[in-house]
Motif scaffolding. Structure first.
Motif, mmCIF file in Angstrom:
data_model
loop_
_atom_site.group_PDB
_atom_site.id
_atom_site.type_symbol
_atom_site.label_atom_id
_atom_site.label_comp_id
_atom_site.label_asym_id
_atom_site.label_seq_id
_atom_site.Cartn_x
_atom_site.Cartn_y
_atom_site.Cartn_z
ATOM 1 N N TYR A 53 0.887 -0.999 0.168
ATOM 2 C CA TYR A 53 -0.086 0.220 -0.095
ATOM 3 C C TYR A 53 0.840 1.161 -0.057
ATOM 4 O O TYR A 53 1.906 1.361 0.710
ATOM 5 N N HIS A 77 2.721 4.147 -6.562
ATOM 6 C CA HIS A 77 2.174 4.583 -5.237
ATOM 7 C C HIS A 77 1.216 5.761 -5.204
ATOM 8 O O HIS A 77 0.108 5.690 -4.759
ATOM 9 N N GLU A 79 -0.507 6.971 -7.743
ATOM 10 C CA GLU A 79 -1.437 6.631 -8.432
ATOM 11 C C GLU A 79 -2.587 5.974 -7.724
ATOM 12 O O GLU A 79 -3.767 6.088 -7.848
ATOM 13 N N ARG A 80 -2.164 4.772 -6.820
ATOM 14 C CA ARG A 80 -3.001 4.117 -6.048
ATOM 15 C C ARG A 80 -3.440 4.988 -4.993
ATOM 16 O O ARG A 80 -4.835 4.787 -4.539
ATOM 17 N N THR A 83 -6.291 6.965 -6.453
ATOM 18 C CA THR A 83 -7.621 5.767 -6.598
ATOM 19 C C THR A 83 -8.247 5.840 -5.479
ATOM 20 O O THR A 83 -9.512 5.861 -5.395
ATOM 21 N N CYS A 84 -7.668 5.595 -4.149
ATOM 22 C CA CYS A 84 -8.128 5.601 -3.044
ATOM 23 C C CYS A 84 -9.019 6.858 -2.512
ATOM 24 O O CYS A 84 -10.174 6.601 -2.006
ATOM 25 N N SER A 106 -9.960 -2.203 -6.549
ATOM 26 C CA SER A 106 -9.861 -2.374 -8.109
ATOM 27 C C SER A 106 -11.341 -2.301 -8.713
ATOM 28 O O SER A 106 -11.429 -1.905 -10.005
ATOM 29 N N ALA A 109 -12.343 1.730 -8.841
ATOM 30 C CA ALA A 109 -11.457 2.815 -9.328
ATOM 31 C C ALA A 109 -11.742 3.640 -10.443
ATOM 32 O O ALA A 109 -12.616 3.098 -11.227
ATOM 33 N N ASP A 111 -10.152 6.451 -12.881
ATOM 34 C CA ASP A 111 -8.831 6.535 -13.285
ATOM 35 C C ASP A 111 -9.193 8.082 -14.003
ATOM 36 O O ASP A 111 -8.148 8.634 -14.673
#
Length: 199
Positions: A53, A77, A79-80, A83-84, A106, A109, A111
């Motif tokens: 994470y 990271h 980008e993640r 997303t969160c 997933s 998301a 984007d």
């Protein structure tokens, strides 16, 4: 214990020469699985394998009301973290005190609100991240050896530096986890200073 010298602290070591040497070594010897790969592929594999994470810092950076981010990190990271953030905003988690359940990242998301330049550009995105030194999703794009830095000035990588220069000229930038000793950084800032007349 003796007194530490500059050499012991690594100050006399040229990181680009070390990267060049490691690239030759990586190409000449198989990894633990018996595959031969250059340093870029091995860096990407290592980061993907150990990627968990994002850190709290990445989530905090994603929460800032900024429209543009510039990173030299190869990992995904930031980008993640975006997303969160997008999921949390959709579920209005931020409005419920004490609750933070992001669910299945997933599946939920979105984007479309983040453009990752130059790897996943999204026209009309509200925010963008510029990955100056490559991304694990495209190992050949990673900038790590002396030849990578020499080649940086050719093709689309030069245009990426132009985006940073435009931001430096028109807005404030906070550098976090950015190698201020990086030769590309020094060239970019030097050209901006010349354009501004050293003001």
């Amino acid at each position: 214990m003796g007194v530490q010298t500059n050499r012991m602290l690594g100050r006399d070591v040229d990181p680009l020469l070390v990267a060049d040497w490691l690239d030759v070594l990586c190409k000449s010897r198989p990894d633990r699985e018996g595959k031969r790969a250059d340093i870029k592929q091995r860096i990407a594999d290592f980061l993907i394998e150990r990627s968990g994470y994002p850190s709290l810092l990445m989530y905090l950076l994603a929460a800032l009301p900024c429209k543009s981010y510039v990173t030299q990190n190869y990992d995904m990271h930031i980008e993640r973290a975006f997303t969160c953030r997008n999921i949390a905003e959709k579920k209005e988690v931020a409005r419920r005190p004490g609750a933070f359940d992001i669910g299945d990242v997933s599946a939920a998301a979105d984007d479309s609100s983040l453009s990752v330049i130059p790897y996943r550009p999204v026209k009309g995105a509200g925010r963008w991240v510029l990955k100056m030194h490559g991304c694990t999703s495209e190992p050949d794009s990673i900038v790590v050896t002396s030849s990578d830095y020499r080649d940086y000035e050719r093709g689309r990588k030069k245009a990426l530096a132009g985006l940073v220069q435009g931001n430096l000229l028109t807005s404030h930038i906070v550098f976090v986890g950015f190698g201020l000793g990086d030769p590309n950084y020094h060239r970019i800032v030097s050209e901006v200073r010349k354009a501004m007349g050293n003001s």
